[in-house]
Design a protein around this motif. Sequence first.
Motif, PDB file in Angstrom:
ATOM      1  N   GLN A  50       6.833 -13.486 -16.024  1.00 16.67           N
ATOM      2  CA  GLN A  50       7.527 -14.324 -15.233  1.00 16.67           C
ATOM      3  C   GLN A  50       6.652 -15.564 -15.034  1.00 16.67           C
ATOM      4  N   ILE A  51       7.483 -16.615 -15.020  1.00 13.32           N
ATOM      5  CA  ILE A  51       6.965 -18.065 -14.556  1.00 13.32           C
ATOM      6  C   ILE A  51       7.151 -18.158 -13.378  1.00 13.32           C
ATOM      7  N   TRP A  52       6.230 -18.231 -12.406  1.00 10.51           N
ATOM      8  CA  TRP A  52       6.468 -18.631 -10.997  1.00 10.51           C
ATOM      9  C   TRP A  52       5.817 -19.926 -10.628  1.00 10.51           C
ATOM     10  N   GLY A  53       6.467 -21.190 -10.496  1.00  6.69           N
ATOM     11  CA  GLY A  53       5.951 -22.373 -10.642  1.00  6.69           C
ATOM     12  C   GLY A  53       5.088 -22.819 -11.598  1.00  6.69           C
ATOM     13  N   GLU A  54       3.775 -22.921 -11.469  1.00 11.96           N
ATOM     14  CA  GLU A  54       3.089 -23.359 -12.719  1.00 11.96           C
ATOM     15  C   GLU A  54       1.971 -22.221 -13.214  1.00 11.96           C
ATOM     16  N   GLN A  55       2.534 -20.946 -12.632  1.00  9.13           N
ATOM     17  CA  GLN A  55       1.642 -19.702 -13.038  1.00  9.13           C
ATOM     18  C   GLN A  55       2.550 -18.865 -13.754  1.00  9.13           C
ATOM     19  N   TYR A  56       1.696 -17.905 -14.515  1.00 10.11           N
ATOM     20  CA  TYR A  56       2.291 -17.055 -15.471  1.00 10.11           C
ATOM     21  C   TYR A  56       1.890 -15.498 -14.554  1.00 10.11           C
ATOM     22  N   VAL A  57       2.844 -14.862 -14.346  1.00  7.03           N
ATOM     23  CA  VAL A  57       2.796 -13.695 -13.475  1.00  7.03           C
ATOM     24  C   VAL A  57       3.085 -12.373 -14.384  1.00  7.03           C
ATOM     25  N   VAL A  58       2.281 -11.661 -14.329  1.00  5.18           N
ATOM     26  CA  VAL A  58       2.606 -10.203 -15.137  1.00  5.18           C
ATOM     27  C   VAL A  58       2.801  -9.077 -14.035  1.00  5.18           C
ATOM     28  N   ILE A  59       4.060  -8.713 -14.084  1.00  2.00           N
ATOM     29  CA  ILE A  59       4.515  -7.699 -12.975  1.00  2.00           C
ATOM     30  C   ILE A  59       4.673  -6.218 -13.532  1.00  2.00           C
ATOM     31  N   PHE A  60       4.438  -5.051 -13.099  1.00  2.00           N
ATOM     32  CA  PHE A  60       4.834  -4.136 -13.156  1.00  2.00           C
ATOM     33  C   PHE A  60       5.960  -3.705 -12.622  1.00  2.00           C
ATOM     34  N   ARG A  61       7.356  -3.312 -13.021  1.00  3.29           N
ATOM     35  CA  ARG A  61       8.417  -3.167 -12.272  1.00  3.29           C
ATOM     36  C   ARG A  61       8.968  -1.851 -12.854  1.00  3.29           C
ATOM     37  N   ALA A  62       9.501  -0.796 -11.649  1.00  5.22           N
ATOM     38  CA  ALA A  62      10.228   0.325 -12.121  1.00  5.22           C
ATOM     39  C   ALA A  62      11.602  -0.062 -11.524  1.00  5.22           C
ATOM     40  N   LYS A  63      12.608   0.552 -12.066  1.00  4.97           N
ATOM     41  CA  LYS A  63      13.925   0.365 -11.568  1.00  4.97           C
ATOM     42  C   LYS A  63      14.427   2.027 -11.454  1.00  4.97           C
ATOM     43  N   MET A  64      15.243   2.030 -10.330  1.00  2.74           N
ATOM     44  CA  MET A  64      15.573   3.326  -9.895  1.00  2.74           C
ATOM     45  C   MET A  64      16.802   3.249  -9.022  1.00  2.74           C
ATOM     46  N   SER A  65      17.390   4.586  -8.663  1.00  2.00           N
ATOM     47  CA  SER A  65      18.646   4.617  -7.992  1.00  2.00           C
ATOM     48  C   SER A  65      18.275   4.000  -6.581  1.00  2.00           C
ATOM     49  N   ALA A  66      19.276   2.984  -6.128  1.00  3.56           N
ATOM     50  CA  ALA A  66      19.059   2.359  -4.680  1.00  3.56           C
ATOM     51  C   ALA A  66      19.224   3.556  -3.729  1.00  3.56           C
ATOM     52  N   ASN A  67      19.815   4.711  -3.984  1.00  3.94           N
ATOM     53  CA  ASN A  67      19.559   5.776  -2.964  1.00  3.94           C
ATOM     54  C   ASN A  67      18.552   6.660  -3.182  1.00  3.94           C
ATOM     55  N   ALA A  68      17.524   6.397  -3.730  1.00  2.00           N
ATOM     56  CA  ALA A  68      16.515   7.217  -3.822  1.00  2.00           C
ATOM     57  C   ALA A  68      16.022   7.643  -2.491  1.00  2.00           C
ATOM     58  N   SER A  69      15.515   9.037  -2.475  1.00  4.09           N
ATOM     59  CA  SER A  69      14.746   9.713  -1.338  1.00  4.09           C
ATOM     60  C   SER A  69      13.376   9.282  -1.079  1.00  4.09           C
ATOM     61  N   GLY A  70      12.896   9.340   0.261  1.00  7.88           N
ATOM     62  CA  GLY A  70      11.599   8.809   0.323  1.00  7.88           C
ATOM     63  C   GLY A  70      10.591   9.390  -0.564  1.00  7.88           C
ATOM     64  N   GLU A  71      10.681  10.657  -1.026  1.00  2.97           N
ATOM     65  CA  GLU A  71       9.828  11.290  -1.710  1.00  2.97           C
ATOM     66  C   GLU A  71       9.811  10.692  -3.331  1.00  2.97           C
ATOM     67  N   THR A  72      10.951  10.397  -3.731  1.00  2.00           N
ATOM     68  CA  THR A  72      11.207   9.552  -4.951  1.00  2.00           C
ATOM     69  C   THR A  72      10.512   8.203  -4.900  1.00  2.00           C
ATOM     70  N   LEU A  73      10.914   7.255  -3.892  1.00  2.00           N
ATOM     71  CA  LEU A  73      10.136   6.177  -3.416  1.00  2.00           C
ATOM     72  C   LEU A  73       9.104   6.145  -3.441  1.00  2.00           C
TER      73      LEU A  73
END
Length: 167
Positions: A120-143
């Motif tokens: 992603q581009i944030w202002g003048e910097q290029y930011v590399v992000i590791f992102r996981a997408k999961m259920s919004a209702n995930a348990s504490g153990e899963t999170l």
Amino acid sequence: MRGLGFSLVLFLAVVTTCAQAQVGGNDVAENFDKRVELAFAETELNYEIDADGDFKLLMEFDDQRSQLVYVSSHTYSMENLEIREVWSIGHVSDTALSAELANRFLTESADMILGGWEQQIWGEQYVVIFRAKMSANASGETLESAIAAVSQTADDIEKELVGTDEL
């Protein structure tokens, strides 16, 4: 590359504790997702809630390194799915990724069990992000498992590419 192909089990084995943090203060958003707070109550993870209402955790590893990771309060819906993101910054640069490095991230993302790399581009910097997408209702153990995987993966790339421990 070492680390990016490791299984979730290895991620969990490396993570030890999360640094102390607390909820409170005048600048904490009141609009955080209470489901995340309830899920974290099932764990021993410590967190703070930032001004956007996201949950911020500082994960510490056995090798004296640490990594910031975020659990988003904002969710996305698609038909019957409600999705939450867990993410961490792995690299920041003043220039876009080289074609070679971008292709490497794409290839490694295809092999990931949970999550993937993005730029992603944030202002003048290029930011590399590791992102996981999961259920919004995930348990504490899963999170907790997702947080461990995301933070370790992002920290591994930071360590490899720049050798510092700033993210």
